[in-house]
Write an enzyme that holds these catalytic residues in place. Structure first.
Site, PDB file in Angstrom:
ATOM      1  N   ILE A  19      26.679   3.327  20.419  1.00  0.00           N
ATOM      2  CA  ILE A  19      26.179   4.705  20.517  1.00  0.00           C
ATOM      3  C   ILE A  19      24.791   4.718  21.157  1.00  0.00           C
ATOM      4  CG2 ILE A  19      25.355   6.642  19.102  1.00  0.00           C
ATOM      5  CD1 ILE A  19      27.682   5.956  17.135  1.00  0.00           C
ATOM      6  N   LEU A  63      13.709  -4.512  14.404  1.00  0.00           N
ATOM      7  CA  LEU A  63      12.921  -3.381  13.881  1.00  0.00           C
ATOM      8  C   LEU A  63      12.318  -3.655  12.502  1.00  0.00           C
ATOM      9  CD1 LEU A  63      15.507  -0.954  15.253  1.00  0.00           C
ATOM     10  CD2 LEU A  63      13.074  -0.618  15.708  1.00  0.00           C
ATOM     11  N   ASN A  89      18.384   5.153  15.687  1.00  0.00           N
ATOM     12  CA  ASN A  89      19.839   4.954  15.744  1.00  0.00           C
ATOM     13  C   ASN A  89      20.301   3.623  15.156  1.00  0.00           C
ATOM     14  OD1 ASN A  89      22.658   5.026  17.146  1.00  0.00           O
ATOM     15  ND2 ASN A  89      21.647   3.243  18.061  1.00  0.00           N
ATOM     16  N   ASN A  93      26.642  -1.287   9.010  1.00  0.00           N
ATOM     17  CA  ASN A  93      27.404  -1.093   7.770  1.00  0.00           C
ATOM     18  C   ASN A  93      27.650  -2.473   7.167  1.00  0.00           C
ATOM     19  OD1 ASN A  93      29.086  -0.313   5.724  1.00  0.00           O
ATOM     20  ND2 ASN A  93      30.319   1.054   6.987  1.00  0.00           N
ATOM     21  N   LYS A 141      28.956   9.837   8.563  1.00  0.00           N
ATOM     22  CA  LYS A 141      29.801  10.642   7.661  1.00  0.00           C
ATOM     23  C   LYS A 141      29.803  10.065   6.241  1.00  0.00           C
ATOM     24  CE  LYS A 141      33.771   7.981   7.199  1.00  0.00           C
ATOM     25  NZ  LYS A 141      34.837   7.273   7.852  1.00  0.00           N
ATOM     26  N   GLN A 147      32.271   5.596   1.111  1.00  0.00           N
ATOM     27  CA  GLN A 147      33.263   4.727   1.750  1.00  0.00           C
ATOM     28  C   GLN A 147      33.820   3.723   0.749  1.00  0.00           C
ATOM     29  OE1 GLN A 147      32.327   1.543   4.898  1.00  0.00           O
ATOM     30  NE2 GLN A 147      33.284   3.144   6.097  1.00  0.00           N
ATOM     31  N   TYR A 153      24.135   0.903   2.718  1.00  0.00           N
ATOM     32  CA  TYR A 153      24.324   1.669   3.958  1.00  0.00           C
ATOM     33  C   TYR A 153      24.414   3.162   3.646  1.00  0.00           C
ATOM     34  CZ  TYR A 153      26.738   3.061   8.334  1.00  0.00           C
ATOM     35  OH  TYR A 153      27.113   3.662   9.517  1.00  0.00           O
ATOM     36  N   THR A 188      32.765   1.291  18.876  1.00  0.00           N
ATOM     37  CA  THR A 188      31.571   0.568  19.338  1.00  0.00           C
ATOM     38  C   THR A 188      31.732  -0.901  18.902  1.00  0.00           C
ATOM     39  OG1 THR A 188      30.398   0.832  17.240  1.00  0.00           O
ATOM     40  CG2 THR A 188      30.113   2.606  18.857  1.00  0.00           C
TER      41      THR A 188
HETATM   42  P1  NAP Z   1      26.369  -1.231  17.244  1.00  0.00           P
HETATM   43  O1  NAP Z   1      27.585  -1.221  18.092  1.00  0.00           O
HETATM   44  O2  NAP Z   1      26.183  -2.395  16.329  1.00  0.00           O
HETATM   45  O3  NAP Z   1      25.057  -1.062  18.126  1.00  0.00           O
HETATM   46  C1  NAP Z   1      23.814  -1.026  17.467  1.00  0.00           C
HETATM   47  C2  NAP Z   1      22.802  -1.902  18.162  1.00  0.00           C
HETATM   48  O4  NAP Z   1      21.600  -1.862  17.365  1.00  0.00           O
HETATM   49  C3  NAP Z   1      23.219  -3.376  18.223  1.00  0.00           C
HETATM   50  O5  NAP Z   1      22.839  -3.957  19.453  1.00  0.00           O
HETATM   51  C4  NAP Z   1      22.422  -3.984  17.080  1.00  0.00           C
HETATM   52  O6  NAP Z   1      22.177  -5.367  17.220  1.00  0.00           O
HETATM   53  C5  NAP Z   1      21.144  -3.182  17.131  1.00  0.00           C
HETATM   54  N1  NAP Z   1      20.401  -3.250  15.881  1.00  0.00           N
HETATM   55  C6  NAP Z   1      20.859  -3.036  14.629  1.00  0.00           C
HETATM   56  N2  NAP Z   1      19.869  -3.229  13.723  1.00  0.00           N
HETATM   57  C7  NAP Z   1      18.763  -3.563  14.426  1.00  0.00           C
HETATM   58  C8  NAP Z   1      17.441  -3.898  14.065  1.00  0.00           C
HETATM   59  N3  NAP Z   1      17.058  -3.955  12.781  1.00  0.00           N
HETATM   60  N4  NAP Z   1      16.554  -4.186  15.034  1.00  0.00           N
HETATM   61  C9  NAP Z   1      16.922  -4.155  16.342  1.00  0.00           C
HETATM   62  N5  NAP Z   1      18.179  -3.862  16.741  1.00  0.00           N
HETATM   63  C10 NAP Z   1      19.093  -3.577  15.806  1.00  0.00           C
HETATM   64  O7  NAP Z   1      26.368   0.091  16.303  1.00  0.00           O
HETATM   65  P2  NAP Z   1      26.963   1.565  16.555  1.00  0.00           P
HETATM   66  O8  NAP Z   1      28.345   1.639  16.025  1.00  0.00           O
HETATM   67  O9  NAP Z   1      26.679   1.989  17.943  1.00  0.00           O
HETATM   68  O10 NAP Z   1      26.073   2.386  15.512  1.00  0.00           O
HETATM   69  C11 NAP Z   1      24.881   3.045  15.887  1.00  0.00           C
HETATM   70  C12 NAP Z   1      24.468   3.974  14.748  1.00  0.00           C
HETATM   71  O11 NAP Z   1      25.529   4.926  14.523  1.00  0.00           O
HETATM   72  C13 NAP Z   1      24.255   3.253  13.416  1.00  0.00           C
HETATM   73  O12 NAP Z   1      23.154   3.818  12.741  1.00  0.00           O
HETATM   74  C14 NAP Z   1      25.529   3.534  12.655  1.00  0.00           C
HETATM   75  O13 NAP Z   1      25.318   3.551  11.270  1.00  0.00           O
HETATM   76  C15 NAP Z   1      25.863   4.929  13.153  1.00  0.00           C
HETATM   77  N6  NAP Z   1      27.273   5.279  12.982  1.00  0.00           N
HETATM   78  C16 NAP Z   1      28.238   4.676  13.716  1.00  0.00           C
HETATM   79  C17 NAP Z   1      29.563   5.040  13.518  1.00  0.00           C
HETATM   80  C18 NAP Z   1      30.676   4.444  14.320  1.00  0.00           C
HETATM   81  O14 NAP Z   1      31.834   4.852  14.107  1.00  0.00           O
HETATM   82  N7  NAP Z   1      30.425   3.512  15.220  1.00  0.00           N
HETATM   83  C19 NAP Z   1      29.901   6.002  12.560  1.00  0.00           C
HETATM   84  C20 NAP Z   1      28.880   6.582  11.819  1.00  0.00           C
HETATM   85  C21 NAP Z   1      27.570   6.215  12.044  1.00  0.00           C
HETATM   86  P3  NAP Z   1      23.191  -6.408  16.485  1.00  0.00           P
HETATM   87  O15 NAP Z   1      24.497  -6.336  17.227  1.00  0.00           O
HETATM   88  O16 NAP Z   1      22.469  -7.702  16.593  1.00  0.00           O
HETATM   89  O17 NAP Z   1      23.337  -5.916  15.059  1.00  0.00           O
END
Ligand code: NAP
Length: 258
Positions: A19, A63, A89, A93, A141, A147, A153, A188
């Site tokens: 995202i 971060l 962002n 989880n 959500k 969940q 989380y 993602t």
């Molecule tokens: P993602 O595919 O894991 O992408 C997130 C990116 O952020 C990854 O590159 C991750 O690195 C990086 N990251 C995480 N923690 C970090 C930290 N402490 N410092 C620096 N970088 C960090 O995740 P996503 O699915 O896009 O999710 C993005 C946001 O949307 C999250 O907050 C998630 O909770 C929320 N969300 C997602 C969904 C969904 O269905 N995908 C649903 C509800 C909410 P690493 O790969 O090394 O962890």
């Protein structure tokens, strides 16, 4: 529609994958200077390579701890002089549950999912005051639905909704708008990782998709990004303290429909 984001400096945490990458790209496509902060160095480099004339740069950093958030903000100011928007962002989880978890793991989960939202907003605030900037927080959500097995989380995502309202109230005098976007099911790398934890990921995906009311499909990262970019823009100039659900009706529509 001109979103008037040209040359605005937008900081996106977790901005190199999933995202966050879609938000980074969409901001840049609207003419903004998008700065992705992410600990995945390879993903940062790939994003920059694919930028093709767009103003995208990255800061490869974790971060946590708070001092890193301070350093990130300082680096952005040193390079770009100002900050117009912050998109919190990054999150994961991480399945720290009530039964299968412990107090220290719970605390660590809050650090991974919540504390940097506060820390980034705290250190960016003096700069957002100068630009009458804007903040968008990405929640989940699960803050409303639960969940199971993921207390850290979900506590973080619920707190993020609370903080969105709290910051919207506190920052009214500065004209800084604060909103949250609430995704449900978005494909993602993080989501794929979650699916891979099931014995039959394809079957699990089918059962999830069947419960999404609109079109029986996952939300795309670009659809989340479109909402974020709109909220950051002057077109959303009178929207603050809101929780926007971009989820195909997943959270609120009658279960009888699916
Ligand atoms: P993602 O595919 O894991 O992408 C997130 C990116 O952020 C990854 O590159 C991750 O690195 C990086 N990251 C995480 N923690 C970090 C930290 N402490 N410092 C620096 N970088 C960090 O995740 P996503 O699915 O896009 O999710 C993005 C946001 O949307 C999250 O907050 C998630 O909770 C929320 N969300 C997602 C969904 C969904 O269905 N995908 C649903 C509800 C909410 P690493 O790969 O090394 O962890």
């Amino acid at each position: 529609m001109d979103l008037q984001l040209k040359d605005k400096v937008v900081l996106v945490t977790g901005g190199a994958k999933g995202i966050g990458a879609a938000i980074t790209r969409t901001c840049a496509q609207e003419g903004a200077v998008a700065v992705a902060v992410d600990r995945d160095v390879l993903a940062c480099q790939q994003l920059e390579l694919s930028a093709q004339g767009l103003q995208i740069s990255f800061i490869a950093m974790d971060l946590s701890p708070a001092t890193n958030c301070k350093a990130i903000v300082q680096q952005v100011i040193a390079t770009f002089d100002h900050i117009d928007a912050l998109v919190n962002n990054a999150g994961i989880n991480d399945k720290v549950g009530l039964e299968h978890g412990d107090p220290q793991e719970f605390l660590s989960s809050l650090e991974r999912n919540l504390l940097h939202y506060y820390n980034m907003a705290h250190y960016a605030l003096p700069h957002l005051k100068r630009t009458r900037g804007s903040i968008v927080n990405i929640s989940s959500k699960t803050a409303l639905t639960g969940q199971g097995g993921t207390s850290g989380y979900v506590a973080s995502k619920g707190a993020i909704l609370g903080l969105t309202r709290e910051w919207a109230a506190e920052l009214l005098p500065y004209g800084i708008r604060v909103n949250a976007v609430v995704p449900a099911e978005v494909m993602t790398p993080l989501y794929q990782q979650w699916l891979d934890g099931f014995p039959d990921p394809q079957e699990k995906l089918k059962s999830v998709v069947a419960k999404i009311p609109l079109d029986r499909r996952m939300t795309t990262p670009d659809e989340i990004a479109a909402m974020v970019v709109f909220l950051l823009s002057t077109k959303a100039g009178h929207i603050t303290g809101q929780h926007l659900f971009v989820d195909g009706g997943y959270v609120h529509l009658d279960r009888a429909l699916t």
